[in-house]
Write an enzyme that holds these catalytic residues in place. Structure first.
Site, short mmCIF file in Angstrom:
data_model
loop_
_atom_site.label_atom_id
_atom_site.label_comp_id
_atom_site.label_asym_id
_atom_site.label_seq_id
_atom_site.Cartn_x
_atom_site.Cartn_y
_atom_site.Cartn_z
N GLN A 68 -5.08 -0.44 -4.65
CA GLN A 68 -5.70 -1.59 -5.31
C GLN A 68 -6.49 -1.16 -6.54
O GLN A 68 -6.47 -1.85 -7.57
CB GLN A 68 -6.60 -2.35 -4.33
CG GLN A 68 -7.22 -3.59 -4.96
CD GLN A 68 -8.00 -4.41 -3.97
OE1 GLN A 68 -7.71 -4.42 -2.77
NE2 GLN A 68 -9.01 -5.11 -4.44
N CYS A 93 0.85 -1.19 0.00
CA CYS A 93 0.00 0.00 0.00
C CYS A 93 0.89 1.24 0.00
O CYS A 93 1.81 1.36 0.81
CB CYS A 93 -0.87 -0.04 1.25
SG CYS A 93 -1.60 1.53 1.70
N GLU A 94 0.63 2.15 -0.92
CA GLU A 94 1.48 3.34 -1.02
C GLU A 94 1.25 4.32 0.12
O GLU A 94 2.06 5.20 0.34
CB GLU A 94 1.28 4.04 -2.36
CG GLU A 94 -0.04 4.72 -2.55
CD GLU A 94 -0.15 5.39 -3.90
OE1 GLU A 94 -0.85 6.40 -3.99
OE2 GLU A 94 0.45 4.90 -4.88
N HIS A 95 0.17 4.17 0.88
CA HIS A 95 -0.09 5.10 1.97
C HIS A 95 0.66 4.75 3.25
O HIS A 95 1.04 5.65 4.00
CB HIS A 95 -1.59 5.15 2.28
CG HIS A 95 -2.39 5.72 1.15
ND1 HIS A 95 -3.64 5.24 0.82
CD2 HIS A 95 -2.12 6.71 0.28
CE1 HIS A 95 -4.11 5.92 -0.20
NE2 HIS A 95 -3.21 6.81 -0.56
N HIS A 96 0.86 3.45 3.51
CA HIS A 96 1.49 3.04 4.77
C HIS A 96 2.68 2.09 4.57
O HIS A 96 3.30 1.69 5.54
CB HIS A 96 0.45 2.34 5.66
CG HIS A 96 -0.75 3.19 5.94
ND1 HIS A 96 -1.93 3.06 5.23
CD2 HIS A 96 -0.94 4.20 6.81
CE1 HIS A 96 -2.80 3.95 5.67
NE2 HIS A 96 -2.23 4.66 6.63
N HIS A 122 -6.00 -5.94 3.20
CA HIS A 122 -5.03 -4.86 3.41
C HIS A 122 -4.61 -4.82 4.87
O HIS A 122 -5.45 -4.59 5.75
CB HIS A 122 -5.65 -3.51 3.01
CG HIS A 122 -5.92 -3.41 1.54
ND1 HIS A 122 -5.20 -2.57 0.73
CD2 HIS A 122 -6.82 -4.03 0.74
CE1 HIS A 122 -5.65 -2.67 -0.51
NE2 HIS A 122 -6.62 -3.56 -0.53
N CYS A 174 -3.02 -2.55 6.28
CA CYS A 174 -3.21 -1.20 6.82
C CYS A 174 -4.60 -1.06 7.44
O CYS A 174 -4.81 -0.21 8.30
CB CYS A 174 -2.97 -0.13 5.76
SG CYS A 174 -4.03 -0.26 4.32
#
Length: 191
Positions: free
Chosen positions: A123, A82-85, A151, A153
């Protein structure tokens, strides 16, 4: 589709060591002494997809073939970050296409999935990139992709809902335009 080739900084292990220090750890202690190099190597492996695109993954495995029915590879294991976390998400991917005079070697389908999964991702974008990658290389009558993923996250932090699944789809060409073709695909992946 051309993907820029990344250049990995030689300082990645040093950045990991600084991160460990920021967390209150000693990167030199016995259990962590090789961790910065291992994490750097792991991140490079998990993001190796930046150096490729669908055409690279398919190579010369396109074959002239007068086959005009759906080709489906389902339950392809998928792992991404995941690019956020920078936490993993994982699950399965189902890919179908309707040939337009060419078929692709079946082993290349999971390879294309990996090209796009081995990047920092959302995703939703991953699903579309896989479908568009096949469209670019095969120029089929249509492509369908469904990704079902968990996920970490969402499971390990934040809302902390273990086992929840996210399902995304991208339907192009006849899979978007013809309800019968789309229904056949969705029925086949449910079996």
């Amino acid at each position: 589709m051309s993907v820029p080739k990344p250049r990995f900084a030689d300082s990645l292990p040093e950045l990991v060591a600084r991160m460990l220090e920021s967390l209150g750890e000693d990167p030199e202690r016995e259990g962590l002494s090789g961790t910065p190099e291992r994490v750097a190597s792991s991140l490079r492996d998990l993001t190796e997809g930046y150096a490729m695109d669908a055409a690279d993954a398919v190579g010369d495995a396109l074959f002239e073939q007068a086959y005009d029915e759906m080709v489906l590879v389902k339950d392809i294991p998928l792992y991404s970050l995941c690019e956020h976390h920078l936490l993993p998400f994982f699950g399965t991917c189902h890919v179908a296409y309707m040939p337009n005079g060419k078929v692709v070697g079946l082993s290349k389908i999971p390879r294309v999935v990996d090209v796009y999964a081995h990047r920092l991702q959302l995703q939703e974008r991953l699903t579309r990139e896989i479908a568009e990658g096949f469209e670019d290389v095969l120029q089929p009558h249509g492509t369908a992709v469904v990704v079902e993923a968990r996920h970490l996250c969402m499971e390990m932090r934040g809302v902390e809902k273990p086992g929840s699944q996210t399902v995304t789809s991208c339907m192009l060409g006849v899979f978007r335009d013809d309800p019968r073709t789309r229904s056949e695909f969705l029925e086949l992946i449910r079996r």
